[in-house]
Design an enzyme around this catalytic site. Sequence first.
Site, PDB file in Angstrom:
ATOM      1  N   GLU A   1      15.320   1.214 -20.762  1.00  0.00           N
ATOM      2  CA  GLU A   1      13.912   1.339 -19.508  1.00  0.00           C
ATOM      3  C   GLU A   1      13.951   0.420 -19.642  1.00  0.00           C
ATOM      4  OE1 GLU A   1      14.106   3.780 -22.044  1.00  0.00           O
ATOM      5  OE2 GLU A   1      13.553   5.486 -21.903  1.00  0.00           O
ATOM      6  N   GLN A  42      10.600   8.085 -17.557  1.00  0.00           N
ATOM      7  CA  GLN A  42      10.228   9.790 -17.348  1.00  0.00           C
ATOM      8  C   GLN A  42       8.590   9.762 -18.157  1.00  0.00           C
ATOM      9  OE1 GLN A  42      13.473  11.449 -20.208  1.00  0.00           O
ATOM     10  NE2 GLN A  42      13.712  12.160 -17.435  1.00  0.00           N
ATOM     11  N   PHE A  43       8.305   9.268 -19.171  1.00  0.00           N
ATOM     12  CA  PHE A  43       6.953   9.296 -19.702  1.00  0.00           C
ATOM     13  C   PHE A  43       6.744   7.810 -19.623  1.00  0.00           C
ATOM     14  CE2 PHE A  43       8.933  13.477 -20.715  1.00  0.00           C
ATOM     15  CZ  PHE A  43       7.894  14.158 -20.361  1.00  0.00           C
ATOM     16  N   ALA A  44       4.841   7.509 -19.043  1.00  0.00           N
ATOM     17  CA  ALA A  44       4.171   5.925 -19.971  1.00  0.00           C
ATOM     18  C   ALA A  44       4.387   5.874 -20.730  1.00  0.00           C
ATOM     19  CB  ALA A  44       2.972   6.143 -19.600  1.00  0.00           C
ATOM     20  N   GLU A  49      15.820   8.152 -15.091  1.00  0.00           N
ATOM     21  CA  GLU A  49      16.305   9.197 -15.773  1.00  0.00           C
ATOM     22  C   GLU A  49      16.521  10.196 -15.258  1.00  0.00           C
ATOM     23  OE1 GLU A  49      14.385   8.358 -19.561  1.00  0.00           O
ATOM     24  OE2 GLU A  49      15.854   6.070 -19.059  1.00  0.00           O
ATOM     25  N   HIS A  72       4.904  11.661 -25.863  1.00  0.00           N
ATOM     26  CA  HIS A  72       4.830  11.981 -24.281  1.00  0.00           C
ATOM     27  C   HIS A  72       3.440  11.817 -24.093  1.00  0.00           C
ATOM     28  CE1 HIS A  72       8.611  13.306 -25.958  1.00  0.00           C
ATOM     29  NE2 HIS A  72       9.360  13.641 -24.410  1.00  0.00           N
ATOM     30  N   LEU A  83      20.725   5.250 -20.169  1.00  0.00           N
ATOM     31  CA  LEU A  83      19.537   5.315 -20.224  1.00  0.00           C
ATOM     32  C   LEU A  83      18.765   4.600 -21.020  1.00  0.00           C
ATOM     33  CD1 LEU A  83      18.348   8.428 -22.470  1.00  0.00           C
ATOM     34  CD2 LEU A  83      17.704   6.898 -22.701  1.00  0.00           C
ATOM     35  N   PRO A 138       9.947  -0.521 -24.258  1.00  0.00           N
ATOM     36  CA  PRO A 138      11.240  -1.114 -24.387  1.00  0.00           C
ATOM     37  C   PRO A 138      11.281  -1.988 -23.670  1.00  0.00           C
ATOM     38  CG  PRO A 138      11.551   1.380 -24.541  1.00  0.00           C
ATOM     39  CD  PRO A 138       9.914   0.952 -24.355  1.00  0.00           C
TER      40      PRO A 138
END
Lengths: 374, 333
Positions: free
Chosen positions: B67, B89-91, B36, B136, B65, B96
Site C-alpha cells: 500500500e 483494497q479495503f480502507a 491490487e 476489512h 501488493l 501501511p
Amino acid sequence: MTHHLPRPEAQEAAQAFQNAAAAYDEAAAKGDMFRILAEGGQVVRPELLPAAETRLHLYRQMRRARQFDERGWVLYRQGRLGVFPPFGGMEASQCGTAAALTKDDWLFPTYRDTGAALTLGLPIARTLAYWRTSPHGWQMPKDLKVLPFYIPIATQYPQAVGAALAERRRGTKNVAMAFIGDGGSSEGDFHEALNFAGALNAPCVFILQNNGWAISVPTRTQTKATNLSHRALGYGIPGVRVDGNDVLATWHVTREAVERARRGEGPTLIETVTYRVKPHTVADDPTRYRTDEDTAGWDEKDPLLRLQQHLLAEGILTEQSDAALQQEVAEEFEAALAEADSYPDPQPAEILEHVFAEPTPQLVRQRAELLEEV
Amino acid sequence: MTTETVTTRTMTMVAAINDALDIALARDPDVCIFGEDVGVMGGVFRATDGLQRKHGVERVFDTPLAEAGIVGMGIGMGLAGLKPVAEIQFAGFLYPALDQILSHLGRYRHRTRSRYHLPMVIRAPYGGGVHTPEQHADSPEAILAHTPGVKVVIPSTPSDAKGLLLAAIDDPDPVFFFESIKMYRSLKEDVQTGHYTLPIGKARIVKPGDDVTVICYGGMVEVCQKAAEAAAQAGIGVEVIDLRTLVPLDLGTILASVEKTGRVVIVTEAPRTAGFHSEISANIAEEAIEFLQAPIVRVTGFDAPYPPFTAIEDLYRPGPLRVARAIKKVMAY
C-alpha cells in the site's frame, strides 16, 4: 555557467556500458568496489577516464558543494543559517551521480543531498533559504524537476518510481533519480520501491549512499548485510557497488545506469560507499557515539583532494587555475547569500496558504482568526 | 423551446463507480487507475471491471501488493502531471500507506508553495455490515479528515457516487473517496448517463424534518433513513443530513438545520473517541449552542476493533434501532 554535460550518443553509451559492465564484474569478483581514481589521485582504470572537460566539470561541482558545506557551518554559528545536515566528504557520492542527469530528469534528494541538488541546478540562494526555514526555499524553480529535500526517510523512493512511470507514459526518455542512506535502506518504502521499479520496469536510478551512520547507529547495527548493492538482487534489478569518494567512478556508473533507464532497460541500484565525516546535523555531537579512530583515514580519502591531485598531475588544472576556480566558486556563493538575505520574511497568513487550490470554508475562517491574533 | 433530454440507467453504487471511472478514462488521457487486482480481475468488488480491457494495461494496471508503494508511486505520477486514481483494497489496509499520506500527499502543495500539486484520488471500500473477516470493516475517515491538505468524500447513493467521483478526479488536490461496502449493491436507482459532477463540500438533505437533525454519511445514511421513517410513525419529524464530504465540511447546512430543530443526533460506524462525529459536535457547540434544546447524542461504533463475529457484528455497527433510541432520547430531554 553550464550545469549539465551533453548526453552521450546511444552507440557511445552502449559501448561504454559494455566496458563498464566488465569493470563492475571484475571489481565485484574480487569482492571490491568499482573505482577509477584511487587515493592520491592514482588512476586505476585509465581506459575509463572521462574527457578532461568532464573531469573539470565534476571538480567544479564538488567545489561548489564544499563551499556551501563549509560556509554553512560558519553561517550557522553566526545564527544566519538554521540547523542543516552537513555533507562534506560526500561530494563525489552526490555530485558525480547528479551530474549524470539533465534538466529534464527528476531528482528526489534527502535532507543530506544539498550537493546533488546544487549540481542539478538548484540555486544556492533557494537552498540557503530552505535551511533558513523560509518559504522562499520551498519554492522550487519551474525549470527544474527537483523536489524539496525529503525529511521523512525513504518516502521519496516510491515517488521516484511514479515520476519515472509518468515520464514513460508520456513517451519521454527522462528518468528519475532518488537518494537514500544506509539507514534508509532499512525502511519498508525502500524495498517496496525497488520491487515496484523492477516489476514495472520503471526508468529509475536509485542511489544508496552508504555513509556509515544513521545518526548514532553504525551500518553494522543497521543490518547484517555487508554489501548493500546486493539488495538489488532480490528485486531482479542490477546493483552496483562503487567507491563513493571517487567522483569519476560515481559519475561513470550513474551515467551508465541513466542511459540504461533511458533505453527502457529498467532501474539500477547504486551503492556509493562513502563516509559521513561530519556530524548528523550541525546540532549533533558525534563524540557521544563514535571515536576518532572511526573517522581516522577518511580525510585522505577526501573526494576533492583525490581529484585535485589527479587534475594537477595531468595538467588539466594548474595551481593558478585551481585558485581562480575556487575564487570564482566563493564569489558565486557570496552573491547567492546576498540574494537569500534579500528575501522578505514570510507574512503570518502564509502558513494557511497553498493547502488546497481553493481554501476550504474552514481555512478561510481560520485565516480570519489568525489575522485577528496578529 | 428545446428540451434537454437526460438519459438515465438503473445502477447500483458499484456500477455507478465503474461508470464514472470509465468516463474519466475516456475523457482524459492523464487518468490512470492502479492497485491490487484492479486490472485483469476488475477489483475485488468489481468496481474496475472491464476497464483494463477497454483502456489498456498502461492506463489500468495491477501493482505489487504494497500500500505504501501504491500511494507513493501515485504521488510521483501526480507530481509528473498524471491524474492517478489508486484503489486500496479495503480502507483497513490503508495503514501501511499513512506515512506517504501524512508526510507527503497532504503536504505537497504546501511544501512546494504550489509548484507541485497532487490531483490524486484514493478509493477505498470501508465499513461493516457485510460480515467480512478481520480488518476489512474499518472506518478510518477521521484519520484522513485530521490530515491537512486532503479532502474526504463519502457518497451514499449511486448518483452521488458517480457525480462526486468524477468531481474528485477533476479536483486539483488529493481526495480520499470512501465507498461503503454495504452500500455497493444494497440499492439501485436511475443514474444519469454521461459525464456530470456534484460539488465537493456540499451536504444533501435526504429528508426534511422539524424536530430532530440526524447527521450521517456513507453507510449510515440508509440506516438513519430507516430510523427516520420509524420516528415519523411516532409523529417525530426527523431531518436527515448526508454530509457527502467531511473535508471540506458543509457547516452551513448543519447549522441551518440545528437552528430549526434544536436537537441533534450524529451517527457514524467509526469508533467513538475522536471520531468525525466529535468534530461535528464541537462545531455545533461552538456555533449554535443557543439553539440546542437537548444535549447532542452520538451513535457510533465502540472504542474496540471492529468485531468480525457475524452473530453479533450488528451490535457494533449502529442499526436503525440504536438511531431510533437516540432520537427518542433527544426528544425526551
